[in-house]
Design a protein around this motif. Structure first.
Motif, PDB file in Angstrom:
ATOM      1  N   ASN A 143      15.741  -2.964   8.138  1.00  0.00           N
ATOM      2  CA  ASN A 143      14.740  -3.601   7.259  1.00  0.00           C
ATOM      3  C   ASN A 143      15.435  -4.564   6.314  1.00  0.00           C
ATOM      4  OD1 ASN A 143      13.999  -0.730   5.016  1.00  0.00           O
ATOM      5  ND2 ASN A 143      15.934  -1.448   5.792  1.00  0.00           N
TER       6      ASN A 143
ATOM      7  N   ARG B 214      10.706  -5.161   3.265  1.00  0.00           N
ATOM      8  CA  ARG B 214      10.837  -3.792   3.777  1.00  0.00           C
ATOM      9  C   ARG B 214       9.525  -3.023   3.805  1.00  0.00           C
ATOM     10  NH1 ARG B 214      12.318  -3.836  -1.470  1.00  0.00           N
ATOM     11  NH2 ARG B 214      12.016  -2.010  -2.785  1.00  0.00           N
TER      12      ARG B 214
ATOM     13  N   PHE C  83      18.751  -0.530  -6.200  1.00  0.00           N
ATOM     14  CA  PHE C  83      17.331  -0.807  -6.424  1.00  0.00           C
ATOM     15  C   PHE C  83      16.387   0.300  -5.949  1.00  0.00           C
ATOM     16  CE2 PHE C  83      15.738  -1.146  -2.196  1.00  0.00           C
ATOM     17  CZ  PHE C  83      16.917  -1.110  -1.495  1.00  0.00           C
ATOM     18  N   SER C  84      16.838   1.178  -5.059  1.00  0.00           N
ATOM     19  CA  SER C  84      15.881   2.014  -4.314  1.00  0.00           C
ATOM     20  C   SER C  84      15.066   2.939  -5.226  1.00  0.00           C
ATOM     21  CB  SER C  84      16.640   2.856  -3.288  1.00  0.00           C
ATOM     22  OG  SER C  84      15.771   3.800  -2.717  1.00  0.00           O
ATOM     23  N   ALA C  85      13.734   2.876  -5.036  1.00  0.00           N
ATOM     24  CA  ALA C  85      12.844   3.701  -5.857  1.00  0.00           C
ATOM     25  C   ALA C  85      12.428   4.969  -5.111  1.00  0.00           C
ATOM     26  CB  ALA C  85      11.601   2.893  -6.200  1.00  0.00           C
ATOM     27  N   GLY C  86      12.772   5.023  -3.808  1.00  0.00           N
ATOM     28  CA  GLY C  86      12.366   6.182  -3.013  1.00  0.00           C
ATOM     29  C   GLY C  86      10.965   6.051  -2.425  1.00  0.00           C
ATOM     30  N   THR C  87      10.472   4.827  -2.338  1.00  0.00           N
ATOM     31  CA  THR C  87       9.127   4.633  -1.750  1.00  0.00           C
ATOM     32  C   THR C  87       9.144   5.033  -0.277  1.00  0.00           C
ATOM     33  OG1 THR C  87       8.959   2.703  -3.184  1.00  0.00           O
ATOM     34  CG2 THR C  87       7.238   2.953  -1.517  1.00  0.00           C
ATOM     35  N   ARG C  88      10.103   4.471   0.464  1.00  0.00           N
ATOM     36  CA  ARG C  88      10.180   4.769   1.910  1.00  0.00           C
ATOM     37  C   ARG C  88      10.293   6.271   2.144  1.00  0.00           C
ATOM     38  NH1 ARG C  88       9.474   1.257   4.831  1.00  0.00           N
ATOM     39  NH2 ARG C  88      11.323  -0.010   5.059  1.00  0.00           N
TER      40      ARG C  88
ATOM     41  N   ALA D  44      17.119   7.758   4.839  1.00  0.00           N
ATOM     42  CA  ALA D  44      16.545   6.554   4.214  1.00  0.00           C
ATOM     43  C   ALA D  44      17.146   6.276   2.838  1.00  0.00           C
ATOM     44  CB  ALA D  44      15.030   6.709   4.094  1.00  0.00           C
ATOM     45  N   ALA D  45      17.995   7.183   2.340  1.00  0.00           N
ATOM     46  CA  ALA D  45      18.570   6.949   0.998  1.00  0.00           C
ATOM     47  C   ALA D  45      19.471   5.718   1.026  1.00  0.00           C
ATOM     48  CB  ALA D  45      19.378   8.173   0.566  1.00  0.00           C
ATOM     49  N   ALA D  46      19.538   5.030  -0.107  1.00  0.00           N
ATOM     50  CA  ALA D  46      20.426   3.874  -0.237  1.00  0.00           C
ATOM     51  C   ALA D  46      21.734   4.380  -0.839  1.00  0.00           C
ATOM     52  CB  ALA D  46      19.791   2.823  -1.125  1.00  0.00           C
ATOM     53  N   VAL D  47      22.695   4.631   0.040  1.00  0.00           N
ATOM     54  CA  VAL D  47      23.925   5.310  -0.365  1.00  0.00           C
ATOM     55  C   VAL D  47      25.014   4.275  -0.662  1.00  0.00           C
ATOM     56  CG1 VAL D  47      25.664   6.999   0.373  1.00  0.00           C
ATOM     57  CG2 VAL D  47      23.286   7.254   1.094  1.00  0.00           C
TER      58      VAL D  47
ATOM     59  N   PHE E 107      19.114   4.215   8.483  1.00  0.00           N
ATOM     60  CA  PHE E 107      18.485   2.943   8.107  1.00  0.00           C
ATOM     61  C   PHE E 107      19.566   1.913   7.826  1.00  0.00           C
ATOM     62  CE2 PHE E 107      13.893   3.207   7.459  1.00  0.00           C
ATOM     63  CZ  PHE E 107      13.681   4.553   7.695  1.00  0.00           C
ATOM     64  N   LYS E 108      19.241   0.672   8.077  1.00  0.00           N
ATOM     65  CA  LYS E 108      20.157  -0.412   7.716  1.00  0.00           C
ATOM     66  C   LYS E 108      19.372  -1.428   6.901  1.00  0.00           C
ATOM     67  CE  LYS E 108      23.893  -1.047   8.671  1.00  0.00           C
ATOM     68  NZ  LYS E 108      24.933  -0.627   7.717  1.00  0.00           N
ATOM     69  N   LEU E 109      19.859  -1.649   5.718  1.00  0.00           N
ATOM     70  CA  LEU E 109      19.218  -2.636   4.840  1.00  0.00           C
ATOM     71  C   LEU E 109      20.090  -3.875   4.753  1.00  0.00           C
ATOM     72  CD1 LEU E 109      17.049  -3.280   2.565  1.00  0.00           C
ATOM     73  CD2 LEU E 109      18.850  -2.625   0.995  1.00  0.00           C
TER      74      LEU E 109
HETATM   75  O1  PAZ Z   1      13.424   3.269  -1.677  1.00  0.00           O
HETATM   76  P1  PAZ Z   1      12.761   1.999  -1.244  1.00  0.00           P
HETATM   77  O2  PAZ Z   1      11.501   2.262  -0.500  1.00  0.00           O
HETATM   78  O3  PAZ Z   1      12.613   1.041  -2.365  1.00  0.00           O
HETATM   79  O4  PAZ Z   1      13.776   1.286  -0.207  1.00  0.00           O
HETATM   80  C1  PAZ Z   1      13.990   1.875   1.060  1.00  0.00           C
HETATM   81  C2  PAZ Z   1      15.338   1.451   1.644  1.00  0.00           C
HETATM   82  C3  PAZ Z   1      15.381  -0.050   1.788  1.00  0.00           C
HETATM   83  C4  PAZ Z   1      16.460   1.920   0.718  1.00  0.00           C
HETATM   84  C5  PAZ Z   1      15.486   2.118   3.052  1.00  0.00           C
HETATM   85  O5  PAZ Z   1      14.486   1.670   3.884  1.00  0.00           O
HETATM   86  C6  PAZ Z   1      16.861   1.793   3.639  1.00  0.00           C
HETATM   87  O6  PAZ Z   1      17.065   0.810   4.299  1.00  0.00           O
HETATM   88  N1  PAZ Z   1      17.853   2.688   3.407  1.00  0.00           N
HETATM   89  C7  PAZ Z   1      19.227   2.496   3.868  1.00  0.00           C
HETATM   90  C8  PAZ Z   1      19.944   1.496   3.013  1.00  0.00           C
HETATM   91  C9  PAZ Z   1      21.335   1.201   3.546  1.00  0.00           C
HETATM   92  O7  PAZ Z   1      22.221   1.983   3.192  1.00  0.00           O
HETATM   93  O8  PAZ Z   1      21.534   0.254   4.321  1.00  0.00           O
END
Ligand code: PAZ
Length: 360
Positions: free
Chosen positions: A299, A304, A69-74, A193-196, A271-273
């Motif tokens: 987050n 988030r 989903f990540s758009a790169g806003t963060r 912050a990338a969602a890997v 970051f931990k999502l």
């Molecule tokens: O790109 P975005 O702003 O929509 O989301 C940001 C995010 C949630 C991907 C970032 O804050 C984050 O938690 N990154 C790590 C994701 C993870 O691998 O747990």
């Protein structure tokens, strides 16, 4: 060698480096050399911001891929706050995801700001629309910042698409940064912050061509001969009743390598999502215990943009502490960005980190 280190060398030995990696390295090298010659590396701090989601290709000639989903806003907003606080920024982002400064204008079509004048002979600006954009989105302020930071070459954008490109590029950046900063690498902040993706298919096991769904084609010997015999992670045939079955490998846990080898002494933030709030703090603490880096920012997908939690070790290294940063109701309505609240706190933590090394 730790298990993580072994998995890392396996990954780089068995997956091909992106073709444009030498160009990326040259661009980065040039950026760092420019700032070294201008004396900025000794004066300024630097941050590597990663942003956006990685894709996982399902075919070598990729038609289909898994994404997130990540758009790169963060990442893009954070990069902007770091720039405005005097950092040099390396912005490693998913291609076509949000960029610093432009992120404010995501829904705006620039063609609507232009007009045709002199019976089609001249291009003009629709001053009313530009003025509305200025009052709605603070265009002048954003533009001044953008011009200032680009003129001073304060940031470098590097893009990735796949998980493979992301990891190879992260490693290449670390090698160059390490060489430039040497024993001063505590001035480097790593902000992941990338969602890997956690799962992938190694390149050697990918089907060469677009996955077919037609059983007659799948069973044609000529088609079968043209396929990669190693592509066993993706299964579709009459024996699966035409269902597509995917087997994905876990992506090696690179954070340990990042902490121990690529960026030792740098201030590292991951970051931990999560989507389940009952798990968030537990997972943040697990990450700290496992990787032993400086800070995890937790987050929840659903909130988030309104709240984040800093989880780090207590000063005496015994136990953990949690600090929540939350927008108030009126701040949410006024469009305040949570990054404007927590980035200054991060910078204080990084400054303390630098003081600690400099006073040694
Ligand atoms: O790109 P975005 O702003 O929509 O989301 C940001 C995010 C949630 C991907 C970032 O804050 C984050 O938690 N990154 C790590 C994701 C993870 O691998 O747990």
């Amino acid at each position: 060698m730790t298990v993580e280190n072994e998995q890392e060398s396996d990954f780089f030995a068995t997956n091909p480096a992106p073709k444009n990696l030498p160009q990326i390295s040259a661009k980065l090298h040039e950026f760092l050399e420019f700032h070294q010659e201008n004396g900025n590396l000794n004066k300024k701090k630097i941050v590597l911001v990663t942003s956006g989601g990685t894709t996982v290709p399902l075919e070598n000639n990729t038609v289909r891929f898994i994404d997130n989903f990540s758009a790169g806003t963060r990442g893009s907003l954070s990069a902007e706050y770091f720039l405005n606080n005097g950092y040099l920024v390396i912005f490693l982002h998913r291609e076509f995801s949000l960029l610093p400064f432009l992120n404010h204008f995501g829904n705006i079509n620039f063609l609507d700001l232009l007009q045709i004048e002199n019976d089609g002979q001249k291009l003009g600006l629709d001053k009313n629309k530009v003025s509305k954009l200025n009052s709605d989105h603070n265009l002048l302020k954003v533009l001044k910042n953008y011009k200032y930071h680009t003129a001073n070459r304060n940031y470098l954008s590097i893009s990735f698409t796949t998980i493979n490109e992301y990891l190879f590029t992260l490693r290449a950046i670390s090698e160059d940064l390490k060489n430039f900063y040497e024993e001063k690498n505590f001035r480097i902040l790593i902000y992941l912050a990338a969602a890997v993706s956690d799962f992938f298919i190694p390149q050697s096991e990918l089907p060469e061509h677009k996955i077919q769904s037609n059983l007659a084609i799948l069973e044609d010997p000529q088609y079968q001969q043209s396929q990669n015999p190693e592509a066993k992670q993706i299964e579709i045939s009459s024996s699966t009743n035409g269902k597509l079955k995917l087997n994905l490998d876990p992506v090696p846990k690179f954070l340990k390598t990042i902490v121990d080898r690529w960026y030792n002494n740098s201030f590292i933030i991951s970051f931990k999502l999560e989507t389940d709030d009952g798990l968030l703090i537990k997972k943040c603490k697990q990450a700290l215990a496992r990787y032993d880096h400086q800070l995890v920012i937790g987050n929840l997908l659903q909130s988030r943009k309104e709240k984040v939690v800093f989880v780090n070790k207590n000063i005496d290294q015994q136990g953990y502490k949690e600090d929540w940063f939350k927008l108030k109701e009126n701040e949410i309505l006024d469009g305040v960005q949570i990054e404007s609240i927590f980035i200054p706190e991060l910078i204080k933590l990084h400054d303390n980190w630098i003081d600690h090394f400099e006073s040694k």
